[in-house]
Scaffold this active site. Structure first.
Site, PDB file in Angstrom:
ATOM      1  N   HIS A 465       0.837  -1.203   0.000  1.00  0.00           N
ATOM      2  CA  HIS A 465       0.000   0.000   0.000  1.00  0.00           C
ATOM      3  C   HIS A 465       0.877   1.261   0.000  1.00  0.00           C
ATOM      4  CE1 HIS A 465      -3.677   2.322   1.250  1.00  0.00           C
ATOM      5  NE2 HIS A 465      -2.738   3.144   1.646  1.00  0.00           N
ATOM      6  N   GLU A 466       1.775   1.333   0.961  1.00  0.00           N
ATOM      7  CA  GLU A 466       2.618   2.530   1.062  1.00  0.00           C
ATOM      8  C   GLU A 466       3.535   2.647  -0.155  1.00  0.00           C
ATOM      9  OE1 GLU A 466       1.687   4.649   3.047  1.00  0.00           O
ATOM     10  OE2 GLU A 466       0.495   3.358   4.358  1.00  0.00           O
ATOM     11  N   HIS A 469       1.699   4.441  -2.848  1.00  0.00           N
ATOM     12  CA  HIS A 469       1.758   5.903  -2.689  1.00  0.00           C
ATOM     13  C   HIS A 469       3.124   6.413  -3.148  1.00  0.00           C
ATOM     14  CE1 HIS A 469      -1.993   6.656  -0.652  1.00  0.00           C
ATOM     15  NE2 HIS A 469      -1.717   5.896   0.386  1.00  0.00           N
ATOM     16  N   HIS A 472       3.487   6.608  -6.885  1.00  0.00           N
ATOM     17  CA  HIS A 472       2.713   7.745  -7.394  1.00  0.00           C
ATOM     18  C   HIS A 472       3.552   9.028  -7.303  1.00  0.00           C
ATOM     19  CE1 HIS A 472      -1.571   9.739  -7.299  1.00  0.00           C
ATOM     20  NE2 HIS A 472      -0.969   9.892  -8.456  1.00  0.00           N
TER      21      HIS A 472
HETATM   22 ZN   LIG Z   1      -3.015   5.196   1.905  1.00  0.00          ZN
END
Ligand SMILES: [Zn+2]
Length: 684
Positions: A465-466, A469, A472
């Site tokens: 998940h991290e 980010h 991105h």
């Molecule tokens: Zn998040």
């Protein structure tokens, strides 16, 4: 030539040399420089030219942002009393500066006089965002209205602070001394810590509290129905008119009523019909009606599955646990027992397959392949010996760099997060292209007896998940600071790339590369994988409806007008919640339940009229991931073509265009619900 580490902007932050003693004077100096820059560019004679303003103002504010970012980061991962004191002293000055700049009339005027047509498209978008920011900060208001707007802002921040203090105090003020018999069924670690809590107060028994690590296991495991009832009742009436006499002073009712009234007034001043419209002005969703329709559609599709979940629970309760008519305080217990019976594997058993180095190399492998990059070790000043630093390259050229701080330790805040160190930016001062840098922070348990740290499957999901980010922020190809990477991305779209990455943690082919049993060296066996997948969607129908209920309550509450929010009527928000429950919920809720009184996300966090974002982003990420499923190779591996398309259309564009346009560019159509329903087992 400066000798203060915090004021060195030549390259990466000098994390090993920044000291608490540097903070005060350095931040003062940077604020004062930023203020002079602001004065300079707002002179009448200064040209209304995007690049000329950026050369002076953005260069100066970026330094302030980077230095403060470093202090803030150290405060989160290497806290000590001196640093905390320095941080707290500087924080109000920083907040004051940003607030002042965000509503500075002269700067607003200067930006407004820039000829947008003369700008490159990304600059025009950055300008459009800046102007909107000013407008929403009240820059168009004047006189009495401007004054009132400022009053509302300051009162709302007081109310928000008071709301969370009340929740905290109400939580802390409750305790119950349970007997050995009442503790039957509760895990040993919870028994040990509550026994210890009692001993510290010279009490005999187990001292229970409403804090999550105590409340939740009691609800899950306590065989005593009356104990569960007692703690449940205390929990759902926290900070309300229904709580115990001795904590009635923490009642949040009037804070809720006043907050809602002020939000409506604030929205009206800015020209919106209600607060929900104001909240959506910076989000991907266009109108409250669109959000409400989305939530009802989701509810409609999940309801049959939720009803099936409840039926299963009732039957299991009756046949196996001999509970005839379950109450609100029984469901968590029943669910846990059913789950244990159905999916007999433990987190411990699974953990042995996920040594951290193996997981990391598997993660890098998939990212390298899918997004056509290389990830290599790199070096930089760090704040702790366990921190690693990496660089991402494409065809030998540097794309971005990141710090990875994986382990839990004292002085480090819990949880996991990604933060930016600096953004990709074609610098207006020296015309060099600044590459992006990010922090990835997790809190994994340490390895035992020299073995590598072992991650739970949840830890693996968190890491992916991290990392999503991070990608991105790091893979962006936009050269304009305020619209590159994660900067300026709509709140309800920002979780797309992170939740997208989570999907890989459930793929058989990917798990083969992520797993290696710590003793045997074996990869994850198929039988355990099948159980993992089966447990994933346990009660997804009920969970979806629960999220929809919170989200509908939040959005509809903020669609109310001042007519609905009369001060005399302190229960209209409860009526609204009851109406929504009547439509959506599959389990009855006691009349005395007061969950809004501790709903900090919307009354003391940033989620007001935005709680739906969780589900919204899940739809986007599931639908984006479905494109990879549709184009997967015969052996189940993801298709590099699709990876390229995703990277170019979503990851690289930052907020240089609306998120919906990026999504459509990638998927060729608007987002659809089907993929999420299928991923969560809610599709025939
Ligand atoms: Zn998040």
């Amino acid at each position: 030539m400066t000798t203060v580490a915090l004021l060195n902007f030549d390259n990466l932050p000098l994390f090993d040399q920044i000291t608490p003693a540097q903070v005060g004077a350095s931040i003062d100096q940077l604020i004062s420089k930023a203020k002079s820059a602001l004065d300079q560019v707002t002179q009448d004679t200064y040209p209304a030219d995007w690049t000329k303003i950026a050369e002076v103002l953005d260069v100066s504010t970026e330094r302030l942002g980077r230095a403060w970012g470093a202090v803030n980061h150290l405060n989160s991962v290497a806290d000590n009393p001196e640093l905390r004191a320095a941080y707290n002293e500087a924080l109000p000055k920083i907040t004051e500066f940003w607030t002042e700049m965000g509503s500075n009339d002269a700067l607003y005027k200067k930006y407004k006089s820039i000829d947008a047509k003369s700008l490159a498209p990304v600059q025009a978008e950055a300008l459009r965002k800046a102007l909107k920011g000013f407008k929403l900060s009240g820059a168009e208001l004047s006189g009495v209205e401007k004054e009132r707007f400022a009053q509302i802002q300051s009162r709302l921040s007081e109310l928000s602070q008071k709301f969370s203090e009340n929740v905290l105090d109400a939580t802390d003020s409750w305790s119950y001394l349970a007997s050995e018999e009442e503790m039957s069924g509760i895990p040993e670690d919870v028994k040990a810590s509550t026994l210890n809590a009692a001993e510290q107060k010279s009490l005999k028994g187990y001292l229970l509290s409403l804090k999550m690590p105590c409340y939740f296991p009691v609800m899950q495991y306590a065989h005593s129905r009356s104990l569960r009832e007692r703690i449940y009742k205390a929990f759902v009436t926290r900070a309300s008119d229904q709580s115990d006499e001795n904590s009635r002073q923490y009642d949040n009712t009037s804070i809720i009523v006043e907050t809602l009234q002020l939000r409506t007034e604030e929205a009206k001043l800015l020209g919106f019909n209600n607060y929900a419209e104001l909240s959506l002005a910076t989000k991907m969703a266009e109108t409250p009606a669109q959000v409400i329709e989305f939530l009802y559609t989701l509810a409609h599709r999940a309801k049959p599955y939720a009803l099936r979940d409840v039926e299963e629970l009732r039957t299991f309760a009756k046949d196996v646990l001999h509970i005839e008519n379950p109450n609100s305080w029984d469901w968590t217990y029943i669910s846990e027992k059913l789950k244990e019976e159905r999916y007999s594997f433990s987190d411990q058993e699974l953990k042995a397959y996920f040594p951290a180095p193996k997981v990391l190399s598997g993660l890098f492998k998939i990212v390298e392949k899918l997004f056509e990059v290389n990830i290599k070790r790199d070096s930089a000043p760090i704040w702790h010996p366990t921190v690693d630093f990496y660089r991402i390259e494409r065809a030998g050229a540097l794309v971005g760099q990141f710090y990875l701080d994986p382990g839990a330790r004292s002085g480090k805040r819990g949880g996991a997060w990604m933060d930016d160190v600096r953004a990709r930016w074609l610098r207006p001062d020296n015309h060099h292209l600044q590459t992006p840098v990010a922090h990835l922070v997790c809190n994994f348990a340490e390895g035992i007896n020299g073995a590598p740290p072992l991650l739970t499957h949840d830890d693996v999901i968190t890491l992916f998940h991290e990392f999503g980010h991070g990608l991105h922020h790091l893979l962006t190809q936009i050269d304009e600071r305020d619209v590159s990477g994660i900067s300026g991305v709509e709140w309800d779209a920002v979780e797309l790339p992170s939740q997208f990455m989570e999907n890989f943690c459930w793929e058989w082919s990917v798990l083969q590369d992520l797993t290696q049993h710590v003793q045997t060296g074996d990869k994850l066996p198929r039988a355990l994988f099948d159980k993992l997948i089966a447990a994933k969607n346990f009660q997804s129908g009920m969970q979806t409806l629960r999220q929809v209920e919170f989200s509908l309550f939040d959005i509809k509450l903020h669609c109310q007008t001042s007519k609905d929010q009369k001060s005399e009527d302190k229960s209209s928000f409860l009526t609204l919640l009851n109406d929504i429950r009547a439509e959506i919920a599959v389990l009855p809720v006691p009349e005395w339940s007061r969950t809004p009184h501790s709903f900090s996300h919307i009354f003391a966090g940033g989620y007001a009229a935005g709680y739906y974002s969780y589900k919204w982003a899940e739809i986007l990420s599931a639908d984006a991931y479905a494109a990879f499923e549709e184009t997967a190779l015969a052996n189940g591996e993801p298709n590099v073509e699709t990876g390229r398309k995703y990277r170019i259309n979503i990851l690289e564009v930052g907020s240089s265009r609306p998120a919906i346009e990026s999504f459509i560019a990638f998927r060729g159509r608007e987002p659809e619900l089907d993929a999420l329903m299928r991923h969560q087992g809610m599709m025939q």
